[in-house]
Design an enzyme around this catalytic site. Structure first.
Site, PDB file in Angstrom:
ATOM      1  N   LYS A 120       2.252   3.051 -13.991  1.00 40.75           N
ATOM      2  CA  LYS A 120       2.928   3.546 -12.800  1.00 40.75           C
ATOM      3  C   LYS A 120       3.791   2.456 -12.150  1.00 40.75           C
ATOM      4  CE  LYS A 120       1.435   5.946  -8.625  1.00 40.75           C
ATOM      5  NZ  LYS A 120       0.244   6.324  -7.897  1.00 40.75           N
TER       6      LYS A 120
ATOM      7  N   ARG B  99       9.404   0.706 -11.070  1.00 35.15           N
ATOM      8  CA  ARG B  99      10.383  -0.382 -11.085  1.00 35.15           C
ATOM      9  C   ARG B  99      11.478  -0.137 -12.120  1.00 35.15           C
ATOM     10  NH1 ARG B  99       5.577  -1.991  -9.255  1.00 35.15           N
ATOM     11  NH2 ARG B  99       5.316  -3.790  -7.862  1.00 35.15           N
TER      12      ARG B  99
ATOM     13  N   GLN C  76       3.049  -5.035  -3.233  1.00 32.72           N
ATOM     14  CA  GLN C  76       4.106  -4.218  -2.636  1.00 32.72           C
ATOM     15  C   GLN C  76       4.899  -5.014  -1.606  1.00 32.72           C
ATOM     16  OE1 GLN C  76       2.240  -0.639  -1.204  1.00 32.72           O
ATOM     17  NE2 GLN C  76       1.917   0.184  -3.253  1.00 32.72           N
TER      18      GLN C  76
ATOM     19  N   ASP D 181      -7.216  -0.730  -7.619  1.00 35.38           N
ATOM     20  CA  ASP D 181      -7.214   0.719  -7.830  1.00 35.38           C
ATOM     21  C   ASP D 181      -8.396   1.189  -8.674  1.00 35.38           C
ATOM     22  OD1 ASP D 181      -4.979   1.368  -6.340  1.00 35.38           O
ATOM     23  OD2 ASP D 181      -3.607   0.945  -7.989  1.00 35.38           O
TER      24      ASP D 181
ATOM     25  N   ARG E 178      -7.281   9.211  -7.347  1.00 34.40           N
ATOM     26  CA  ARG E 178      -8.271   8.349  -8.013  1.00 34.40           C
ATOM     27  C   ARG E 178      -9.705   8.737  -7.652  1.00 34.40           C
ATOM     28  NH1 ARG E 178      -4.806   5.199 -10.687  1.00 34.40           N
ATOM     29  NH2 ARG E 178      -3.037   4.358  -9.546  1.00 34.40           N
TER      30      ARG E 178
END
EC number: 2.5.1.19
Length: 450
Positions: free
Chosen positions: A28, A33, A175, A326, A402
């Site tokens: 992802k 990007r 980020q 994550d 998730r």
């Protein structure tokens, strides 16, 4: 995009051995990007293996709204970029749906343009804090009009000419680092990011690949200094996106927990900033064989052969958190089946994900008979080998993909079924999840599809 309009609960049941070979959808982080840098670069970018989840597609739409031309031919995405410094003011607000990465990175990308750009998102994204990205942009001269608490909807009004800054990232956040570097692309002079704790480095690697004048130095204390020279030329590239380690986590943990399983997962991204989960599971006794490690597009890639394993509890070092942030929900599931106690600490970042992910995991575990303790920044899980007595509960997913996938994995190995209150949002990151798991032999059914 409101997921709650028509929730689709799903139930996972105790399954026989999972077997087979799968290829995980593209990473992802790299997919977001690829659309962004391809849309910004001069010339043509060709992408294969892109993750076609809703989050990434929303990033692609945002780039189209600012002048990039994007089309798909067969399995290849072809992008004709605008050229660095040449993004156009979008006519309407950019809608990122549930995509925190897309929204935050794009804020960096467009913030330093002399134009007005508005950002909107779904109910979940609109609750998430954006201040961590907006603060450095303000230092560069960007004006911000935002909802209370620096949340979306928000509008950025760029300066005539942005100021280059040296910015020390106050938390471990790829980020924030990326947003500042992307803002630096359209800023004269040198923009510097100082990163005390290394986070995923796809932005640095990919920008260098597209031709940005970007250097990384690590000082004697392990602090990284990333410098980018603004207003240089980016050139279109060919990218084959490797499989997402965060998505890999679900079939991987399922194969470890379901007795007799033997699953091979092809083409997994093994970037060292993303392999914390694999390392932790190996410390717990997981049988994970790393096959044919290789380089693809500057990134480490390998195949994984995973066999069912008896796990034991461990203490996960807090400094590992950025490399597996994550993956904690699905690690908590693995810990529920391990012998002894697993301690996870340094989890403050989980409080501001798609949901308060730490609380959501703890409540889900409790609902399914797991003995666990939630601290302010920690989670301790006391496991039951073989899953005896586990399951039987319904988990509130809070629109978090998730959480949904983690607890469906739990149900495959627990004594009693596990139900999640909604599974629609799994499509944001892993649209093939249900079909891929079923192909391995997993018993997962959407309610009403029994």
């Amino acid at each position: 995009m409101s997921h709650s309009a028509c929730p689709k609960p799903a139930t996972a049941r105790h399954s026989q051995a999972l077997t087979g070979e799968i290829r995980i959808p593209g990473d992802k982080s790299i997919s977001h990007r690829s659309f962004m840098f391809g849309g910004l670069a001069s010339g043509k970018t060709r992408i294969t293996g892109l993750l076609e989840g809703e989050d990434v597609i929303n990033t692609g739409r945002a780039m189209q709204a600012m002048g990039a031309r994007i089309r798909k031919e067969g399995d290849v995405w072809i992008i004709n970029g605008v050229g660095n410094g040449c993004l156009l003011q979008p006519e309407a607000p950019l809608d990122f749906g549930n995509a925190g990465t897309g929204a935050r990175l794009t804020m960096g990308l467009v913030g330093t343009y002399d134009m007005k750009t508005s950002f909107i998102g779904d109910a979940s994204l609109s609750k998430r804090p954006m201040g961590r990205v907006l603060n450095p942009l303000r230092e560069m001269g960007v004006q911000v009009e935002a909802a209370e608490g620096d949340r979306m909807p928000l509008t950025l009004i760029g300066p005539r000419t942005a100021n280059p800054i040296a910015y020390r990232v106050p938390m471990a956040s790829a980020q924030v680092k990326s947003a500042v570097l992307l803002a630096g692309l359209n800023t004269p002079g040198v923009t510097t990011v100082i990163e005390p704790v290394m986070t995923r480095d796809h932005t640095e690697k990919m920008l260098q690949g597209f031709g940005a004048d970007l250097t990384v130095e690590t000082d004697k204390d392990g602090v990284r200094h990333i410098r980018i020279v603004g207003q240089g030329k980016l050139t279109g590239q060919t990218i084959d996106v490797p499989g997402d380690p965060s998505s890999t986590a679900f079939p991987l943990v399922a194969a470890l927990l379901v007795e007799g399983s033997d699953v091979t997962i092809r083409n997994v991204l093994m970037n060292p900033t993303r392999t914390g989960l694999i390392l932790t599971l190996q410390e717990m006794g997981a049988d994970i064989e790393i096959i044919d490690p290789r380089l693809a597009g500057g990134e480490d890639v390998a195949d994984l052969r995973v066999r069912a394993s008896k796990l034991k509890g461990v203490v996960v070092p807090p400094e590992r958190a950025p490399s597996m942030i994550d993956e904690y929900p699905v690690l908590a599931i693995a810990a529920s089946f391990a012998e002894g106690e697993t301690v996870m600490d340094g989890l403050d970042e989980l409080r501001v994900k798609e949901s308060d992910r730490l609380a959501a995991v703890a409540r889900g575990l409790e609902a399914n008979g797991v003995d666990c303790t939630e601290g302010e920044m920690s989670l301790t899980v006391r496991g039951r080998p073989g899953g005896k007595g586990l399951g039987g509960g319904t988990v509130a997913t809070h629109l978090d993909h998730r959480i949904a996938m983690s607890f469906l994995v739990m149900g495959l190995a627990s004594e009693k079924p596990v139900t999640v209150d909604d599974s629609t949002m799994i499509a944001t990151s892993f649209p093939e999840f249900m079909g891929m798991m079923a192909g391995l032999g997993a018993k997962i059914a959407e309610s009403g599809a029994e």
